[in-house]
Enzyme design. Structure first.
Site, PDB file in Angstrom:
ATOM      1  N   CYS A 171     -10.875   3.111  -0.558  1.00 55.97           N
ATOM      2  CA  CYS A 171      -9.476   3.430  -0.234  1.00 55.97           C
ATOM      3  C   CYS A 171      -9.220   2.689   1.063  1.00 55.97           C
ATOM      4  O   CYS A 171     -10.009   2.817   2.014  1.00 55.97           O
ATOM      5  CB  CYS A 171      -9.291   4.930  -0.046  1.00 55.97           C
ATOM      6  SG  CYS A 171      -7.705   5.370   0.701  1.00 55.97           S
ATOM      7  N   THR A 172      -8.151   1.902   1.108  1.00 58.82           N
ATOM      8  CA  THR A 172      -7.947   1.035   2.277  1.00 58.82           C
ATOM      9  C   THR A 172      -7.737   1.831   3.568  1.00 58.82           C
ATOM     10  O   THR A 172      -8.008   1.327   4.656  1.00 58.82           O
ATOM     11  CB  THR A 172      -6.773   0.070   2.036  1.00 58.82           C
ATOM     12  OG1 THR A 172      -5.661   0.823   1.538  1.00 58.82           O
ATOM     13  CG2 THR A 172      -7.146  -1.016   1.055  1.00 58.82           C
ATOM     14  N   CYS A 214      -4.162  -1.437  -2.060  1.00 57.62           N
ATOM     15  CA  CYS A 214      -4.264  -0.009  -2.330  1.00 57.62           C
ATOM     16  C   CYS A 214      -5.157   0.117  -3.559  1.00 57.62           C
ATOM     17  O   CYS A 214      -4.819  -0.435  -4.619  1.00 57.62           O
ATOM     18  CB  CYS A 214      -2.878   0.564  -2.605  1.00 57.62           C
ATOM     19  SG  CYS A 214      -2.905   2.295  -3.086  1.00 57.62           S
ATOM     20  N   ASP A 251       0.869  -1.185   0.000  1.00 58.17           N
ATOM     21  CA  ASP A 251       0.000   0.000   0.000  1.00 58.17           C
ATOM     22  C   ASP A 251       0.905   1.233   0.000  1.00 58.17           C
ATOM     23  O   ASP A 251       2.089   1.147   0.319  1.00 58.17           O
ATOM     24  CB  ASP A 251      -0.909   0.020   1.246  1.00 58.17           C
ATOM     25  CG  ASP A 251      -1.840   1.226   1.255  1.00 58.17           C
ATOM     26  OD1 ASP A 251      -2.434   1.531   0.196  1.00 58.17           O
ATOM     27  OD2 ASP A 251      -1.971   1.894   2.298  1.00 58.17           O
ATOM     28  N   SER A 252       0.303   2.378  -0.306  1.00 58.50           N
ATOM     29  CA  SER A 252       1.073   3.622  -0.246  1.00 58.50           C
ATOM     30  C   SER A 252       1.443   3.957   1.197  1.00 58.50           C
ATOM     31  O   SER A 252       2.360   4.738   1.427  1.00 58.50           O
ATOM     32  CB  SER A 252       0.223   4.760  -0.815  1.00 58.50           C
ATOM     33  OG  SER A 252      -0.921   4.938  -0.004  1.00 58.50           O
ATOM     34  N   THR A 298      -5.831   2.779  -5.278  1.00 56.33           N
ATOM     35  CA  THR A 298      -5.212   3.660  -6.264  1.00 56.33           C
ATOM     36  C   THR A 298      -4.270   2.861  -7.169  1.00 56.33           C
ATOM     37  O   THR A 298      -4.315   2.986  -8.397  1.00 56.33           O
ATOM     38  CB  THR A 298      -4.461   4.783  -5.509  1.00 56.33           C
ATOM     39  OG1 THR A 298      -5.390   5.389  -4.605  1.00 56.33           O
ATOM     40  CG2 THR A 298      -3.903   5.816  -6.438  1.00 56.33           C
TER      41      THR A 298
HETATM   42  N1  DGL Z   1      -4.711   3.427   0.607  1.00 59.30           N
HETATM   43  C1  DGL Z   1      -4.712   3.854  -0.722  1.00 59.30           C
HETATM   44  C2  DGL Z   1      -5.927   3.415  -1.524  1.00 59.30           C
HETATM   45  O1  DGL Z   1      -6.538   2.433  -1.190  1.00 59.30           O
HETATM   46  C3  DGL Z   1      -4.287   5.196  -1.157  1.00 59.30           C
HETATM   47  C4  DGL Z   1      -4.075   6.352  -0.289  1.00 59.30           C
HETATM   48  C5  DGL Z   1      -3.170   7.361  -0.954  1.00 59.30           C
HETATM   49  O2  DGL Z   1      -1.967   7.180  -0.868  1.00 59.30           O
HETATM   50  O3  DGL Z   1      -3.682   8.317  -1.567  1.00 59.30           O
HETATM   51  O4  DGL Z   1      -6.256   4.005  -2.532  1.00 59.30           O
END
Ligand code: DGL
Length: 271
Positions: free
Chosen positions: A188-189, A75, A12-13, A77
């Site tokens: 978004c996680t 993630c 994930d980010s 995204t």
């Molecule tokens: N947790 C991420 C997602 O599910 C992204 C959050 C981010 O870095 O913008 O999209």
């Protein structure tokens, strides 16, 4: 050589993928988990596709070198771009957006709300995937500019709670009271980590956390390949981050992860 004891990779980010790791610890307690959170570069949701792909490939190399037996792209995204990198991995790769779409398509309501990062929202990934599975559903998606970063920095911090709830209301009020959605996908996680806050603000709104479906799909895939770990001891959770390891350990514990076997720093890819 990959085998039963090889880890399940989760990327994930930032800390958002902890929501997937948490489900994995509950449903697959004997598995070893290897987590990479690119905290030094988050939020991803405000970056371009090419930048997100470069940062993702950095994490993919890490996971490939450690021979994970399956990769959970925790993630949304990054998952919107999964078709552009899936073939670069030698293990199965699961997308959390696909998991969210699978779960949402099965729900009874007609009007599905999706809250996500601006990137995920702009790709139209959720409406497209849900539309393929359940064309009769109407999907209304909303891009949230600040929410993921607010969760990353304020999870479990009482002082940040008001800020977080104000942002949740700013993004969800219109969907709930204006559009009158029947359910809402946490696209978004990071948002799954504050599911409790959302439930308090909107007690009647059914929420879809894609993490549940993602871990069930992973279990089925590992079983099909005869790669489940059947030992009797608890599995480990090793966390690597390009952010602050101290902060990640604290957040991992606040998110409810147990055990947290190790939290280590990893150099950040600078764009
Ligand atoms: N947790 C991420 C997602 O599910 C992204 C959050 C981010 O870095 O913008 O999209």
């Amino acid at each position: 050589m990959r085998g039963h004891t090889s880890p399940i990779g989760i990327i994930d980010s930032g800390i958002g993928g902890f929501s997937v790791a948490l489900r994995a610890q509950r449903l697959l307690p004997h598995e070893n988990l290897l987590y990479f959170g690119d905290g030094g570069n988050m939020p991803y949701g405000n970056h371009s596709a090419e930048e997100i792909l470069a940062m993702t490939r950095y994490m993919l190399r890490f996971m490939e070198e450690r021979e994970v037996k399956i990769l959970l792209v925790a993630c949304n995204t990054i998952s919107c771009l999964v078709d552009r990198f899936r073939a670069e991995m030698t293990c199965p790769v699961l997308s959390v957006v696909q998991a969210g779409a699978d779960a949402a398509a099965r729900l009874p309501g007609k009007k599905i709300g999706v809250v996500a990062t601006c990137f995920t929202h702009n790709t139209g990934c959720y409406p497209e995937l849900i539309g393929k599975l359940a064309p009769e559903k109407q999907v209304i998606s909303r891009g949230c500019t600040k929410l993921a970063a607010l969760v990353e920095h304020h999870l479990g911090d009482p002082a940040g709670r008001e800020k977080l709830n104000a942002d949740l209301r700013e993004n969800l009020d219109e969907l709930v009271y204006g559009e009158k959605i029947d359910c809402c996908v946490l696209g978004c996680t990071h948002y799954s980590l504050v599911e409790g806050n959302i439930e308090e603000l909107y007690p009647k709104l059914p929420l879809v956390d894609p993490a549940d479906q993602m871990v069930k799909t992973a279990e089925a895939e590992l079983e099909r390949r005869n790669l489940l770990n059947y030992r009797s001891e608890r599995g480990t959770l090793e966390i690597y981050t390009t952010g602050s390891p101290e902060e990640y350990r604290e957040k991992a514990e606040k998110a409810g992860l147990d055990p947290v076997t190790s939290v280590r720093s990893y150099p950040r890819l600078s764009l």
